[in-house]
Scaffold this active site. Structure first.
Site, PDB file in Angstrom:
ATOM      1  N   SER A 180      -4.826 129.124 -16.690  1.00 42.56           N
ATOM      2  CA  SER A 180      -5.308 128.486 -17.921  1.00 42.56           C
ATOM      3  C   SER A 180      -4.499 128.999 -19.108  1.00 42.56           C
ATOM      4  O   SER A 180      -4.498 130.209 -19.402  1.00 42.56           O
ATOM      5  CB  SER A 180      -6.787 128.806 -18.142  1.00 42.56           C
ATOM      6  OG  SER A 180      -7.143 128.419 -19.455  1.00 42.56           O
TER       7      SER A 180
ATOM      8  N   HIS B 272      -3.584 124.663 -16.193  1.00 39.95           N
ATOM      9  CA  HIS B 272      -4.915 124.249 -16.638  1.00 39.95           C
ATOM     10  C   HIS B 272      -4.946 124.247 -18.162  1.00 39.95           C
ATOM     11  O   HIS B 272      -4.730 125.278 -18.804  1.00 39.95           O
ATOM     12  CB  HIS B 272      -5.937 125.234 -16.070  1.00 39.95           C
ATOM     13  CG  HIS B 272      -7.357 124.915 -16.332  1.00 39.95           C
ATOM     14  ND1 HIS B 272      -8.095 124.061 -15.539  1.00 39.95           N
ATOM     15  CD2 HIS B 272      -8.206 125.351 -17.289  1.00 39.95           C
ATOM     16  CE1 HIS B 272      -9.338 123.998 -15.995  1.00 39.95           C
ATOM     17  NE2 HIS B 272      -9.425 124.764 -17.076  1.00 39.95           N
TER      18      HIS B 272
ATOM     19  N   ASP C  50      -7.199 123.482 -21.419  1.00 41.18           N
ATOM     20  CA  ASP C  50      -8.590 123.348 -21.866  1.00 41.18           C
ATOM     21  C   ASP C  50      -8.646 122.625 -23.203  1.00 41.18           C
ATOM     22  O   ASP C  50      -8.219 123.165 -24.230  1.00 41.18           O
ATOM     23  CB  ASP C  50      -9.224 124.738 -22.007  1.00 41.18           C
ATOM     24  CG  ASP C  50      -9.433 125.409 -20.668  1.00 41.18           C
ATOM     25  OD1 ASP C  50     -10.220 124.887 -19.873  1.00 41.18           O
ATOM     26  OD2 ASP C  50      -8.790 126.450 -20.418  1.00 41.18           O
TER      27      ASP C  50
ATOM     28  N   MET D 126     -10.940 121.333 -26.074  1.00 42.56           N
ATOM     29  CA  MET D 126     -12.289 121.574 -26.639  1.00 42.56           C
ATOM     30  C   MET D 126     -12.377 120.922 -28.007  1.00 42.56           C
ATOM     31  O   MET D 126     -11.448 121.018 -28.806  1.00 42.56           O
ATOM     32  CB  MET D 126     -12.529 123.077 -26.789  1.00 42.56           C
ATOM     33  CG  MET D 126     -12.363 123.867 -25.512  1.00 42.56           C
ATOM     34  SD  MET D 126     -12.836 125.583 -25.772  1.00 42.56           S
ATOM     35  CE  MET D 126     -12.228 126.335 -24.251  1.00 42.56           C
TER      36      MET D 126
ATOM     37  N   HIS E 249      -8.861 120.023 -18.496  1.00 45.80           N
ATOM     38  CA  HIS E 249     -10.318 120.237 -18.445  1.00 45.80           C
ATOM     39  C   HIS E 249     -10.859 119.851 -19.810  1.00 45.80           C
ATOM     40  O   HIS E 249     -10.673 120.571 -20.791  1.00 45.80           O
ATOM     41  CB  HIS E 249     -10.567 121.715 -18.115  1.00 45.80           C
ATOM     42  CG  HIS E 249     -11.996 122.134 -18.152  1.00 45.80           C
ATOM     43  ND1 HIS E 249     -12.376 123.464 -18.194  1.00 45.80           N
ATOM     44  CD2 HIS E 249     -13.146 121.422 -18.136  1.00 45.80           C
ATOM     45  CE1 HIS E 249     -13.697 123.534 -18.211  1.00 45.80           C
ATOM     46  NE2 HIS E 249     -14.185 122.321 -18.184  1.00 45.80           N
TER      47      HIS E 249
ATOM     48  N   MET F 182     -13.510 119.532 -22.378  1.00 45.48           N
ATOM     49  CA  MET F 182     -14.833 119.989 -22.840  1.00 45.48           C
ATOM     50  C   MET F 182     -15.103 119.270 -24.156  1.00 45.48           C
ATOM     51  O   MET F 182     -15.027 119.855 -25.244  1.00 45.48           O
ATOM     52  CB  MET F 182     -14.818 121.515 -22.991  1.00 45.48           C
ATOM     53  CG  MET F 182     -14.849 122.233 -21.651  1.00 45.48           C
ATOM     54  SD  MET F 182     -14.307 123.940 -21.733  1.00 45.48           S
ATOM     55  CE  MET F 182     -12.539 123.680 -21.578  1.00 45.48           C
TER      56      MET F 182
ATOM     57  N   MET G  72     -18.246 125.412 -12.993  1.00 43.38           N
ATOM     58  CA  MET G  72     -17.996 126.428 -14.024  1.00 43.38           C
ATOM     59  C   MET G  72     -18.681 127.732 -13.627  1.00 43.38           C
ATOM     60  O   MET G  72     -19.874 127.743 -13.301  1.00 43.38           O
ATOM     61  CB  MET G  72     -18.520 125.960 -15.383  1.00 43.38           C
ATOM     62  CG  MET G  72     -17.709 124.859 -16.032  1.00 43.38           C
ATOM     63  SD  MET G  72     -15.962 125.264 -16.295  1.00 43.38           S
ATOM     64  CE  MET G  72     -16.067 126.691 -17.393  1.00 43.38           C
TER      65      MET G  72
ATOM     66  N   GLY H 157     -16.246 127.248 -22.980  1.00 40.90           N
ATOM     67  CA  GLY H 157     -15.987 127.446 -24.408  1.00 40.90           C
ATOM     68  C   GLY H 157     -15.011 128.549 -24.729  1.00 40.90           C
ATOM     69  O   GLY H 157     -14.259 128.429 -25.691  1.00 40.90           O
TER      70      GLY H 157
ATOM     71  N   GLY I 132     -12.368 131.928 -23.141  1.00 39.60           N
ATOM     72  CA  GLY I 132     -11.772 132.712 -22.076  1.00 39.60           C
ATOM     73  C   GLY I 132     -12.297 134.143 -22.122  1.00 39.60           C
ATOM     74  O   GLY I 132     -12.958 134.553 -23.083  1.00 39.60           O
TER      75      GLY I 132
ATOM     76  N   ASP J  50     -13.809 128.002 -12.360  1.00 40.39           N
ATOM     77  CA  ASP J  50     -13.190 128.288 -13.659  1.00 40.39           C
ATOM     78  C   ASP J  50     -14.111 129.204 -14.453  1.00 40.39           C
ATOM     79  O   ASP J  50     -15.251 128.840 -14.736  1.00 40.39           O
ATOM     80  CB  ASP J  50     -12.973 126.954 -14.392  1.00 40.39           C
ATOM     81  CG  ASP J  50     -12.334 127.112 -15.763  1.00 40.39           C
ATOM     82  OD1 ASP J  50     -11.884 128.219 -16.103  1.00 40.39           O
ATOM     83  OD2 ASP J  50     -12.283 126.097 -16.490  1.00 40.39           O
TER      84      ASP J  50
ATOM     85  N   GLY K 250      -7.384 132.432 -16.553  1.00 38.01           N
ATOM     86  CA  GLY K 250      -6.749 132.536 -17.861  1.00 38.01           C
ATOM     87  C   GLY K 250      -6.353 133.957 -18.167  1.00 38.01           C
ATOM     88  O   GLY K 250      -5.176 134.333 -18.068  1.00 38.01           O
TER      89      GLY K 250
HETATM   90  C1  DX5 Z   1     -13.467 128.329 -20.524  1.00 33.07           C
HETATM   91  C2  DX5 Z   1     -12.289 127.615 -19.941  1.00 33.07           C
HETATM   92  C3  DX5 Z   1     -11.478 128.385 -19.001  1.00 33.07           C
HETATM   93  C4  DX5 Z   1     -10.893 129.672 -19.542  1.00 33.07           C
HETATM   94  C5  DX5 Z   1     -11.020 130.661 -18.442  1.00 33.07           C
HETATM   95  O1  DX5 Z   1     -14.358 127.414 -21.025  1.00 33.07           O
HETATM   96  O2  DX5 Z   1     -12.697 126.440 -19.263  1.00 33.07           O
HETATM   97  O3  DX5 Z   1     -10.462 127.597 -18.390  1.00 33.07           O
HETATM   98  O4  DX5 Z   1      -9.560 129.606 -19.938  1.00 33.07           O
HETATM   99  O5  DX5 Z   1     -10.629 131.889 -18.907  1.00 33.07           O
HETATM  100  P1  DX5 Z   1     -10.813 133.209 -18.030  1.00 33.07           P
HETATM  101  O6  DX5 Z   1     -10.065 133.008 -16.776  1.00 33.07           O
HETATM  102  O7  DX5 Z   1     -10.247 134.276 -18.915  1.00 33.07           O
HETATM  103  O8  DX5 Z   1     -12.295 133.383 -17.790  1.00 33.07           O
HETATM  104 ZN    ZN Z   2     -11.158 125.358 -18.122  1.00 30.42          ZN
END
Ligand code: DX5
Ligand code: ZN
Length: 226
Positions: A8, A32, A34, A36, A65, A67, A136, A141, A143, A172, A194
């Site tokens: 990510s 990946h 994200d 948002m 992804h 969101m 999830m 929201g 990382g 994820d 991520g």
């Molecule tokens: C969070 C994202 C993830 C995020 C994961 O909402 O969807 O893709 O980047 O980050 P890590 O791997 O650090 O939990």
């Molecule tokens: Zn994600």
């Protein structure tokens, strides 16, 4: 298909995105991304113009992804832009089945994501419309959050529901060397990471190590073991 790793870029340096993407080229199956909107989740990242720019610069396929609210309206545009896999949240979609069909019709793989509180059995009939189900393992929201162990039974249940369908199960949130084996054993085969990738000194080697761990755990798993 086997184990796939999807770093990510949420944890990458946003001022150097194309360079950061190339750091995992050859080690990542997907990148990946994200998206948002500060409505569906309380955070704002990037949208279609940045994704389109990355598509022009990056050789690894992109796994978006979304969101966002109203994915029925916005998600097909990502597929039309050339994103290889587009995932929307079922909690935000008015008509998940029609949306999945329009993503596939636009040439993308169709993914649907479930927040931690969303039950997988309610979406059993949707699975045949999908190429990937995203479970999830944190609240979407941000990382860097801690992995929710309580999601492992949901991954297991999802794998049982998938049965013989050609459907990938992605996890994820909080995925890293300490959690990837449990996810693979439970039934996941696509792993988003991520902070575990971009927080590592060598992101490519982090991908390589996690892939090896996931492959070993899969070989011993209830759903894929021989
Ligand atoms: C969070 C994202 C993830 C995020 C994961 O909402 O969807 O893709 O980047 O980050 P890590 O791997 O650090 O939990
Ligand atoms: Zn994600």
């Amino acid at each position: 298909m086997g184990v796939q790793i999807s770093p990510s870029i949420l944890s990458a340096d946003f001022a150097e995105l194309a360079v950061e993407c190339e750091r995992v080229a050859g080690y990542a199956d997907w990148l990946h991304v994200d998206v948002m909107d500060n409505h569906f989740v309380p955070n704002l990242t990037l949208g279609l113009p940045v994704v389109a720019a990355l598509l022009r610069r990056v050789s690894t396929p992109i796994d978006c992804h979304l969101m966002i609210d109203d994915p029925d309206r916005w998600a097909p545009q990502y597929a039309e832009a050339g994103v290889g896999s587009v995932t929307f949240h079922v909690e935000a979609a008015a008509n998940p089945k029609a949306l999945a069909r329009s993503l596939r019709a636009a040439g993308s793989r169709a993914g649907a994501a479930l927040k931690p509180a969303t039950d997988v059995d309610s979406y059993a009939d949707l699975l045949r419309e999908l190429d990937m189900l995203l479970i999830m393992t944190v609240e979407p929201g941000f990382g860097g959050q801690g992995f929710l162990d309580s999601m492992l039974p949901k991954v297991r249940r999802a794998r049982a529901l998938v049965g013989d369908l050609q459907l990938w199960i992605q996890v994820d949130g909080g995925i890293g060397e300490g959690t990837i084996e449990a996810c693979a054993e439970a039934g996941a085969d696509v792993f988003v990471a991520g902070s575990a990738v971009y927080g590592a000194a060598d992101p490519a080697q982090a991908c390589r190590r996690m892939r090896a761990q996931a492959e070993q755990a899969t070989a011993k798993s209830w759903w894929c073991g021989t």
